[in-house]
Design an enzyme around this catalytic site. Structure first.
Site, mmCIF file in Angstrom:
data_model
loop_
_atom_site.group_PDB
_atom_site.id
_atom_site.type_symbol
_atom_site.label_atom_id
_atom_site.label_comp_id
_atom_site.label_asym_id
_atom_site.label_seq_id
_atom_site.Cartn_x
_atom_site.Cartn_y
_atom_site.Cartn_z
ATOM 1 N N VAL A 286 -22.429 -16.459 -23.533
ATOM 2 C CA VAL A 286 -21.387 -16.275 -24.203
ATOM 3 C C VAL A 286 -21.524 -14.999 -25.205
ATOM 4 C CG1 VAL A 286 -20.056 -17.363 -26.251
ATOM 5 C CG2 VAL A 286 -20.909 -18.794 -24.256
ATOM 6 N N GLY B 250 -23.003 -20.001 -31.051
ATOM 7 C CA GLY B 250 -23.887 -20.854 -32.266
ATOM 8 C C GLY B 250 -23.828 -22.409 -31.897
ATOM 9 N N ARG C 233 -26.820 -25.091 -30.556
ATOM 10 C CA ARG C 233 -27.082 -26.267 -31.032
ATOM 11 C C ARG C 233 -27.046 -27.546 -30.347
ATOM 12 N NH1 ARG C 233 -25.109 -23.109 -35.567
ATOM 13 N NH2 ARG C 233 -22.964 -23.585 -35.079
ATOM 14 N N ASP D 146 -23.730 -7.512 -31.468
ATOM 15 C CA ASP D 146 -22.796 -7.534 -32.447
ATOM 16 C C ASP D 146 -22.654 -5.970 -32.916
ATOM 17 O OD1 ASP D 146 -22.218 -10.021 -32.554
ATOM 18 O OD2 ASP D 146 -23.471 -10.530 -34.582
#
Length: 272
Positions: A66, A104, A108, A125
């Site tokens: 991703v 993110g 998790r 980023d």
């Protein structure tokens, strides 16, 4: 301009409409009585992206995949910006923000939260930010907008490097105003307003808005980089001085005979 509206405004409004309807459903239904550990909008984001995250996890998609997709989308946003497709660029860049949220949550959910993944996400980023500034620089055509965009790119990287290098030396460098979310907020809205100006037939104004947004970023990024460099240097100099004080030799005492007596022996001569 028609293609910019068709492929930028229409999908953006459709996505915004979906998110608003989902928010209403969340507030009226399952989100109303759910115990909250975070701010309500944070809980809503977890809820609305939950099905997509679960589907990606079942398909075996990893957070790093991703993250790499996010960089690909940012590259497309920069390419669209270079060709004056402001709305398309804004919409695609918004998708990179969604990718940041998804990777993110996916990490998790799958238990793949790693320091390596966090590093890759941060690294991508910075590249994503860079391709947007390159898009502006290309669209400027070599005039003052190009110069300002390149300056904003360099100073933005200086902000990131000052923190990375400072923290590698053991200094907490979370100082300064122009952190990445602030820079991206200014950049996104300058692109969006440039699109509105171009839609109204004000191409010169669109260029000026791009240059103005980049200029603001260059100024605040330069200030933040300076603040961080000064902060790191002051901290490191203070640590060096403290270490020097600890390692300094103890003072000595001279007697009438000219013999030097170490201070460590003087304590025994002192009256009780």
């Amino acid at each position: 301009m028609e293609s910019d509206i068709l492929f930028g405004v229409v999908p953006a409004l459709s996505t915004l409409g979906f998110l608003i309807v989902a928010l209403v459903i969340y507030l009226a239904g399952p989100g109303k009585s759910r115990p909250r550990k975070n701010f309500i909008l944070v809980e809503y984001i977890y809820w609305v992206f939950g099905p997509l995250v679960s589907a990606l996890a079942k398909l075996g998609v990893t957070p790093n995949m991703v993250t790499l997709t996010s960089l690909g989308l940012a590259s497309l946003a920069g390419l669209a910006l270079a060709n004056g497709l402001f709305f398309v660029s804004t919409f695609i860049f918004a998708l990179t923000v969604f990718c940041d949220i998804i990777d993110g949550n996916l990490a998790r959910k799958t238990g793949l939260t790693t320091r390596g993944g966090a590093f890759l996400d941060s690294f991508m980023d910075r590249l994503a930010e860079g391709v947007l500034f390159l898009g502006i620089a290309y669209y400027g055509g070599g005039n003052w907008v190009t110069v300002v965009a390149v300056a904003a790119l360099i100073l933005s990287y200086a902000v990131s490097y000052a923190r990375a290098r400072g923290e590698s030396l053991g200094v907490n460098v979370k100082v300064g105003f122009a952190q990445r979310p602030v820079r991206m907020f200014i950049l996104t809205f300058s692109i969006l307003f440039s699109g509105l100006a171009a839609w109204a037939g004000r191409d010169v104004l669109a260029l000026q808005l791009l240059g103005g947004g980049s200029g603001i970023i260059a100024i605040i990024a330069g200030q933040t980089a300076f603040i961080r460099v000064r902060h790191v240097m002051k901290h490191l100099d203070a640590v060096k001085q403290a270490s020097s004080d600890e390692m300094a030799p103890l003072p000595s005492k001279s007697t009438d005979e000219g013999r030097v007596i170490p201070t460590s022996q003087i304590a025994g001569e002192m009256p009780a």
